[in-house]
Design an enzyme around this catalytic site. Structure first.
Site, PDB file in Angstrom:
ATOM      1  N   LYS A 279      35.431  21.043  32.656  1.00 19.63           N
ATOM      2  CA  LYS A 279      34.692  19.795  32.695  1.00 19.63           C
ATOM      3  C   LYS A 279      33.480  19.897  33.633  1.00 19.63           C
ATOM      4  O   LYS A 279      32.544  19.101  33.529  1.00 19.63           O
ATOM      5  CB  LYS A 279      35.611  18.632  33.095  1.00 19.63           C
ATOM      6  CG  LYS A 279      36.531  18.183  31.936  1.00 19.63           C
ATOM      7  CD  LYS A 279      35.732  17.781  30.705  1.00 19.63           C
ATOM      8  CE  LYS A 279      36.437  16.864  29.717  1.00 19.63           C
ATOM      9  NZ  LYS A 279      37.578  17.396  29.000  1.00 19.63           N
TER      10      LYS A 279
ATOM     11  N   ARG B  82      49.433  21.168  29.552  1.00 23.69           N
ATOM     12  CA  ARG B  82      48.308  21.583  28.713  1.00 23.69           C
ATOM     13  C   ARG B  82      48.461  23.002  28.203  1.00 23.69           C
ATOM     14  O   ARG B  82      49.029  23.864  28.872  1.00 23.69           O
ATOM     15  CB  ARG B  82      47.006  21.535  29.533  1.00 23.69           C
ATOM     16  CG  ARG B  82      46.580  20.155  29.963  1.00 23.69           C
ATOM     17  CD  ARG B  82      45.664  19.518  28.940  1.00 23.69           C
ATOM     18  NE  ARG B  82      45.370  18.139  29.282  1.00 23.69           N
ATOM     19  CZ  ARG B  82      44.556  17.369  28.565  1.00 23.69           C
ATOM     20  NH1 ARG B  82      43.950  17.842  27.497  1.00 23.69           N
ATOM     21  NH2 ARG B  82      44.349  16.125  28.912  1.00 23.69           N
TER      22      ARG B  82
ATOM     23  N   SER C 211      41.042  10.383  27.255  1.00 25.07           N
ATOM     24  CA  SER C 211      42.169  11.290  27.321  1.00 25.07           C
ATOM     25  C   SER C 211      43.409  10.664  26.683  1.00 25.07           C
ATOM     26  O   SER C 211      43.760   9.518  26.981  1.00 25.07           O
ATOM     27  CB  SER C 211      42.425  11.594  28.796  1.00 25.07           C
ATOM     28  OG  SER C 211      43.234  12.711  28.911  1.00 25.07           O
TER      29      SER C 211
ATOM     30  N   ASP D 162      36.919  19.030  21.909  1.00 27.53           N
ATOM     31  CA  ASP D 162      36.680  18.215  23.111  1.00 27.53           C
ATOM     32  C   ASP D 162      35.218  18.031  23.522  1.00 27.53           C
ATOM     33  O   ASP D 162      34.891  17.009  24.098  1.00 27.53           O
ATOM     34  CB  ASP D 162      37.453  18.839  24.285  1.00 27.53           C
ATOM     35  CG  ASP D 162      37.659  17.895  25.459  1.00 27.53           C
ATOM     36  OD1 ASP D 162      38.227  16.811  25.255  1.00 27.53           O
ATOM     37  OD2 ASP D 162      37.240  18.229  26.580  1.00 27.53           O
TER      38      ASP D 162
ATOM     39  N   LYS E  11      41.783  12.942  20.228  1.00 28.16           N
ATOM     40  CA  LYS E  11      40.702  13.844  19.818  1.00 28.16           C
ATOM     41  C   LYS E  11      41.255  15.188  19.331  1.00 28.16           C
ATOM     42  O   LYS E  11      40.920  15.648  18.244  1.00 28.16           O
ATOM     43  CB  LYS E  11      39.733  14.121  20.990  1.00 28.16           C
ATOM     44  CG  LYS E  11      38.910  12.931  21.409  1.00 28.16           C
ATOM     45  CD  LYS E  11      37.903  13.293  22.507  1.00 28.16           C
ATOM     46  CE  LYS E  11      38.552  13.818  23.774  1.00 28.16           C
ATOM     47  NZ  LYS E  11      39.445  12.857  24.438  1.00 28.16           N
ATOM     48  N   THR E  12      42.092  15.792  20.156  1.00 21.90           N
ATOM     49  CA  THR E  12      42.608  17.114  19.798  1.00 21.90           C
ATOM     50  C   THR E  12      43.579  17.011  18.630  1.00 21.90           C
ATOM     51  O   THR E  12      43.496  17.766  17.657  1.00 21.90           O
ATOM     52  CB  THR E  12      43.299  17.764  21.022  1.00 21.90           C
ATOM     53  OG1 THR E  12      42.327  17.897  22.061  1.00 21.90           O
ATOM     54  CG2 THR E  12      43.855  19.127  20.681  1.00 21.90           C
TER      55      THR E  12
ATOM     56  N   ARG F  59      42.536  16.354  36.765  1.00 25.84           N
ATOM     57  CA  ARG F  59      41.243  16.389  37.445  1.00 25.84           C
ATOM     58  C   ARG F  59      41.205  15.398  38.611  1.00 25.84           C
ATOM     59  O   ARG F  59      41.970  14.450  38.655  1.00 25.84           O
ATOM     60  CB  ARG F  59      40.112  16.088  36.458  1.00 25.84           C
ATOM     61  CG  ARG F  59      39.745  17.320  35.617  1.00 25.84           C
ATOM     62  CD  ARG F  59      38.637  17.035  34.629  1.00 25.84           C
ATOM     63  NE  ARG F  59      39.063  16.097  33.612  1.00 25.84           N
ATOM     64  CZ  ARG F  59      38.779  14.814  33.601  1.00 25.84           C
ATOM     65  NH1 ARG F  59      38.015  14.294  34.539  1.00 25.84           N
ATOM     66  NH2 ARG F  59      39.238  14.040  32.638  1.00 25.84           N
TER      67      ARG F  59
ATOM     68  N   HIS G 269      31.767  13.721  24.499  1.00 22.63           N
ATOM     69  CA  HIS G 269      33.188  14.023  24.704  1.00 22.63           C
ATOM     70  C   HIS G 269      33.896  13.700  23.400  1.00 22.63           C
ATOM     71  O   HIS G 269      34.310  12.565  23.170  1.00 22.63           O
ATOM     72  CB  HIS G 269      33.733  13.163  25.864  1.00 22.63           C
ATOM     73  CG  HIS G 269      35.100  13.548  26.321  1.00 22.63           C
ATOM     74  ND1 HIS G 269      35.951  12.663  26.927  1.00 22.63           N
ATOM     75  CD2 HIS G 269      35.764  14.726  26.277  1.00 22.63           C
ATOM     76  CE1 HIS G 269      37.084  13.275  27.241  1.00 22.63           C
ATOM     77  NE2 HIS G 269      36.997  14.524  26.852  1.00 22.63           N
TER      78      HIS G 269
HETATM   79  N1  LIG Z   1      48.965   7.594  16.064  1.00 22.08           N
HETATM   80  C1  LIG Z   1      48.625   8.581  16.891  1.00 22.08           C
HETATM   81  N2  LIG Z   1      47.384   9.121  16.827  1.00 22.08           N
HETATM   82  C2  LIG Z   1      47.008  10.104  17.674  1.00 22.08           C
HETATM   83  N3  LIG Z   1      47.811  10.647  18.619  1.00 22.08           N
HETATM   84  C3  LIG Z   1      49.076  10.165  18.720  1.00 22.08           C
HETATM   85  C4  LIG Z   1      49.526   9.122  17.871  1.00 22.08           C
HETATM   86  N4  LIG Z   1      50.801   8.852  18.198  1.00 22.08           N
HETATM   87  C5  LIG Z   1      51.123   9.679  19.206  1.00 22.08           C
HETATM   88  N5  LIG Z   1      50.114  10.498  19.529  1.00 22.08           N
HETATM   89  C6  LIG Z   1      50.122  11.496  20.634  1.00 22.08           C
HETATM   90  O1  LIG Z   1      49.075  11.141  21.541  1.00 22.08           O
HETATM   91  C7  LIG Z   1      48.494  12.296  22.127  1.00 22.08           C
HETATM   92  C8  LIG Z   1      47.006  12.384  21.817  1.00 22.08           C
HETATM   93  O2  LIG Z   1      46.473  13.362  22.692  1.00 22.08           O
HETATM   94  P1  LIG Z   1      45.244  14.328  22.434  1.00 22.08           P
HETATM   95  O3  LIG Z   1      45.608  15.672  22.970  1.00 22.08           O
HETATM   96  O4  LIG Z   1      44.806  14.317  21.027  1.00 22.08           O
HETATM   97  O5  LIG Z   1      44.222  13.632  23.413  1.00 22.08           O
HETATM   98  P2  LIG Z   1      42.695  13.900  23.605  1.00 22.08           P
HETATM   99  O6  LIG Z   1      41.965  12.704  23.084  1.00 22.08           O
HETATM  100  O7  LIG Z   1      42.343  15.205  23.025  1.00 22.08           O
HETATM  101  O8  LIG Z   1      42.582  13.898  25.213  1.00 22.08           O
HETATM  102  P3  LIG Z   1      41.929  14.923  26.274  1.00 22.08           P
HETATM  103  O9  LIG Z   1      40.460  14.640  26.325  1.00 22.08           O
HETATM  104  O10 LIG Z   1      42.626  14.583  27.539  1.00 22.08           O
HETATM  105  O11 LIG Z   1      42.238  16.305  25.818  1.00 22.08           O
HETATM  106  C9  LIG Z   1      49.235  13.509  21.538  1.00 22.08           C
HETATM  107  O12 LIG Z   1      50.245  13.862  22.443  1.00 22.08           O
HETATM  108  C10 LIG Z   1      49.805  12.928  20.228  1.00 22.08           C
HETATM  109  O13 LIG Z   1      50.970  13.601  19.809  1.00 22.08           O
HETATM  110  O1  LIG Z   2      39.462  17.696  31.334  1.00 18.48           O
HETATM  111  C1  LIG Z   2      40.698  17.720  31.374  1.00 18.48           C
HETATM  112  O2  LIG Z   2      41.364  18.047  32.349  1.00 18.48           O
HETATM  113  C2  LIG Z   2      41.456  17.369  30.161  1.00 18.48           C
HETATM  114  C3  LIG Z   2      40.602  16.624  29.251  1.00 18.48           C
HETATM  115  O3  LIG Z   2      40.217  17.105  28.217  1.00 18.48           O
HETATM  116  C4  LIG Z   2      40.151  15.310  29.712  1.00 18.48           C
HETATM  117  O4  LIG Z   2      40.707  14.789  30.693  1.00 18.48           O
HETATM  118  O5  LIG Z   2      39.231  14.777  29.077  1.00 18.48           O
HETATM  119 CA   LIG Z   3      41.976  17.187  24.022  1.00 16.48          CA
HETATM  120 MN   LIG Z   4      38.663  15.985  27.274  1.00 17.94          MN
END
Ligand SMILES: Nc1ncnc2c1ncn2[C@@H]1O[C@H](COP(=O)(O)OP(=O)(O)OP(=O)(O)O)[C@@H](O)[C@H]1O
Ligand SMILES: O=C([O-])CC(=O)C(=O)O
Ligand SMILES: [Ca+2]
Ligand SMILES: [Mn+2]
Length: 578
Positions: A217, A338, A254, A273, A258-259, A72, A236
């Protein structure tokens, strides 16, 4: 490039749809061909035919490229300042809402429409947001790329054929002309990318970025205005639900988990998300997930791995040109690779994506300094304070050898999407939490055993054990110790987690270095909080003062430099029994 013969082209499903409508007259669109709500198979065919660099991977996903922008562009986002809404919104140097005027918005909108009108075909996706029937809204996406149409088909809530038939006029329209640049000499703009939101026109215009996350977003930003205006709290966060109906929200910036952590075989997924907490409970805004795939492994994240199949969009991933096997470890194009898939691709998705009032909220931080404990229990004030802070620390550094962690603060764990002052969202959160007896936890998914370079990232297995202990009630009954500077409550034991990693100071070999790092982080929190000194105007002086009590109390840096670990532990509270 391969071209299909025109008689093999998908039928122009709804050719007359736009031309006849009120919408066409209003929008100025005069397209040659409109493909409205094409199924994934036909979107695949059009993407493969016309979008260079698009291929099918070994598991059937559509791998494509978003062009130059692979993340973004929050600095290029503009919000139109209108007399009707300006008093509600958060403006000022720390707000993500960079101003644009109505005339410039219309100029960019015209540029987008003119561009779309030059094309041989455009795509329209009509779909919904918000799983709560009382909150449901109709979104229309108009775009030049089949990839964008498939992405939004996955991310929005898909209408039934009957709902599509009776769709009528949308509540909000996104004009995605991201394949065409903005004119950087336009007022209020500084680059060739512009993402403009007008509450008055109920429209968003995208120029100069094809990164699909802008659309997702963009809708989320809109919800961050519309929902709080109805007393509903947009967040979020990821969300899942246990067998007993107990709901958990996962907040975090990010890459904090979360995911990853909301995908849990024991707990059906409500969403990964974007959620809203309203008077009846929580609901997902979206109909799909958008997972990071860097380092993805079948063994550690089977739910996400298995979701990458026919219908899933894979953005900017690297794959073997012969076998079409994806290399999830490759960062050749970007670290932000992604996968976008419909939520039902997660085998234990909870559909409809609604749940009761959360029993637990988990604030995730990936602390690359390695000073925050892997888990701690928060008071209501600490929950507000840490929610507003939105802390995480990344390992930056593309420079060889130098990889110091850098702290990032993003209000409400998503500052880029906020429309109102962070204190507004935080006090709504605290209200709902105290009304429903919700517990808050801070979980560090970052470094343990020392900062980046000394320690290592806490294993997913250990983080999952911590989350399990929150859900089983084990941590509700545990004995707690208070931490210095931050005053966090740390459990003495967690099943499945080595006891020594629970208190970071125990695993740092250099105690004085731990003290100064922790104290320094405390100062960074305090400095960051100065961005919100205008908050009392939004929530009142008493509440603003109460929020501050949830923060750390760092010592002067010289004191810690002189007396080290002793100085920070001197004023510690005793163990709090279960
Ligand atoms: N202890 C841990 N807990 C959570 N995630 C971990 C850990 N160790 C490594 N990771 C890695 O960290 C990353 C967490 O990313 P995730 O996709 O869950 O982010 P997000 O909070 O959903 O962000 P976004 O809002 O950008 O989607 C993953 O690639 C996961 O494999
Ligand atoms: O919005 C995006 O591009 C990916 C995401 O989930 C974040 O950054 O929170
Ligand atoms: Ca996510
Ligand atoms: Mn997000």
């Amino acid at each position: 490039m391969l071209r299909y013969a025109s008689d093999n082209m998908p039928a122009c499903a709804d050719g007359k749809f736009l031309m006849d409508s009120h919408f066409a007259k209003e929008s100025g669109l005069a397209p040659r061909q409109v493909f409205r709500n094409l199924p994934p198979s036909q979107l695949y065919e059009l993407a493969l035919a016309f979008e260079p660099g698009t291929h099918i991977t070994s598991t059937g996903a559509l791998a494509t490229l978003s062009g130059e922008k692979m993340g973004r562009s929050p600095k290029d986002k503009r919000i139109v300042r209108d007399p009707e809404t300006e008093k509600d919104l958060w403006w000022g140097p720390y707000s993500p809402n960079y101003v644009m005027d109505d005339r410039t918005f219309l100029t960019n909108r015209e540029r987008a429409i003119d561009y779309l009108n030059t094309l041989d075909r455009i795509f329209v996706v009509d779909a919904f947001v918000n799983w709560d029937p009382a909150s449901r809204l109709k979104i229309r996406v108009v775009t030049s790329r089949a990839y964008h149409a498939l992405f939004m088909h996955n991310m929005l809530i898909r209408p039934t054929p009957e709902e599509l038939e009776s769709f009528g006029e949308p509540d909000f329209v996104i004009y995605n002309a991201g394949a065409f640049p903005a004119n950087k000499y336009t007022n209020f703009m500084t680059s060739q990318t512009s993402i403009d939101l007008s509450l008055k026109h109920k429209e968003m215009v995208i120029l100069g970025t094809m990164y699909a996350g802008e659309m997702k977003k963009g809708v989320f930003t809109l919800m961050h205005y519309l929902m709080p205006m109805q007393g509903k709290l947009s967040l979020h966060s990821g969300c899942n639900v246990g067998a007993a109906g107990d709901v958990t929200l996962f907040f975090g910036l990010s890459g904090t988990g979360k995911t990853t952590l909301s995908a849990d075989p024991k707990r059906p997924l409500i969403g990964d998300d974007e959620h809203v907490w309203c008077d009846t409970g929580v609901f997902n805004i979206e109909g799909g997930c958008y997972a990071k795939c860097i380092g993805l492994k079948r063994e550690t994240e089977p739910e996400i791995w298995n979701a990458i199949r026919f219908g899933t969009v894979l953005e900017n991933v690297d794959y073997d040109p012969a076998t079409r096997l994806v290399d999830y470890d490759s960062q050749r194009l970007t670290e932000n690779t992604r996968a976008s898939y419909p939520i039902e691709y997660i085998s234990n998705a909870h559909i409809p994506c609604v749940g009761g009032h959360p029993k637990n909220v988990i604030l995730l931080a990936c602390d690359a300094f390695g000073v925050l404990p892997p888990v701690s229990r928060l008071t209501l004030e600490q929950a507000m304070y840490h929610f507003i802070s939105g802390y995480t620390a990344k390992v930056a550094g593309t420079e060889v050898g130098v990889k110091e962690p850098t702290a990032t603060f993003s209000a409400c764990f998503g500052s880029a999407f906020l429309m109102l002052h962070p204190y507004k969202y935080a006090t709504m959160l605290a209200d709902k939490m105290s009304h429903h007896g919700t517990r808050a936890w801070l979980v560090n998914t970052g470094w343990t055993g020392g900062k980046y370079g000394v320690g290592k990232r806490i294993s997913l297995q250990h983080t999952r054990a911590i989350i399990d202990a929150i859900h089983s009630g084990e941590l509700e009954r545990a004995a707690y110790v208070s931490t210095p500077i931050f005053g966090l409550q740390v459990p003495a034991q967690v099943t499945g987690v080595p006891a020594e990693i629970l208190s970071p100071e125990k695993v740092w070999s250099k105690k004085n270095e731990f003290a100064s790092t922790l104290n320094h982080l405390g100062h960074m929190f305090v400095n960051n909080f100065q961005c919100f000194s205008d908050g009392d105007a939004f929530v009142g002086v008493d509440m603003a003062a109460r929020i501050l009590t949830g923060g750390p109390s760092p010592l002067p840096e010289e004191v810690v430099a002189k007396t080290g670990f002793g100085a920070i532990t001197a004023a510690l509270a005793p163990t709090i029994p279960a």
